[in-house]
Design an enzyme around this catalytic site. Structure first.
Site, PDB file in Angstrom:
ATOM      1  N   GLU A   7      12.580  -2.728   5.242  1.00 37.14           N
ATOM      2  CA  GLU A   7      13.359  -1.840   6.117  1.00 37.14           C
ATOM      3  C   GLU A   7      12.443  -0.900   6.908  1.00 37.14           C
ATOM      4  OE1 GLU A   7      16.877  -0.179   7.793  1.00 37.14           O
ATOM      5  OE2 GLU A   7      16.457  -2.081   6.791  1.00 37.14           O
ATOM      6  N   THR A  61      25.304  -4.009  21.951  1.00 32.91           N
ATOM      7  CA  THR A  61      24.477  -3.721  20.781  1.00 32.91           C
ATOM      8  C   THR A  61      25.005  -4.348  19.495  1.00 32.91           C
ATOM      9  OG1 THR A  61      25.641  -1.647  20.397  1.00 32.91           O
ATOM     10  CG2 THR A  61      23.631  -1.558  21.730  1.00 32.91           C
TER      11      THR A  61
END
Length: 154
Positions: A25, A143
């Site tokens: 991440e 998005t």
């Protein structure tokens, strides 16, 4: 385009250099590496993977623009890693706690909706034989990976 391709190579390598072939991440680039340090540091709290779409989204765009099959090859490797380390026997996929441990990635029992709605969609489009399917000349993606027609005023 050179910068885009260099950034894509960095994202791809971020995946490949983890034991699971999936990126963490968060990663920290070591700007002043020493011989006893790696170029990238992944802190224990950041080594999870949430099945995010951004890397495969970028692969899709670069493949469509360049037609360079290496982007499909890189996407295939990432898909294989998703299948090996995040797929669960009962069906579906799960984010994992540790991309640096291929023996024990520790599933988190959670699959974010963007995995189905974005990650797998971009992988499908990356491998589609129909290069005009959702053509970049006629649509844009928001998005959340929803294709929208390009509007041209009359």
């Amino acid at each position: 385009m050179d910068l885009a391709q260099a950034l894509m190579k960095t994202c791809y390598q971020m995946n490949r250099q983890m034991e699971t072939g999936l990126s963490p991440e968060i990663a920290h680039f070591n700007m002043y590496p020493r011989a006893d340090q790696k170029d990238v540091e992944v802190k224990p709290a950041d080594r999870h993977n949430l099945l995010r779409p951004e890397t495969v989204e970028s692969l899709f765009y670069l493949y469509r623009v360049t037609r360079d099959r290496k982007y499909q090859d890189w996407g295939w490797e990432i898909l294989q890693s998703f299948n090996k380390y995040t797929r669960v026997p009962s069906g579906g996929y799960s984010s994992i706690n540790n991309v640096q441990n291929s023996q024990k990635p520790n599933p988190r029992d959670k699959m974010e909706s963007f995995f189905l709605g974005e990650t797998l969609k971009y992988l499908y489009l990356l491998f589609s034989d129909d290069l005009e399917l959702l053509s970049l000349d006629t649509c844009v993606f928001n998005t959340e990976a929803h294709p929208l027609p390009i509007w041209t005023p009359a």
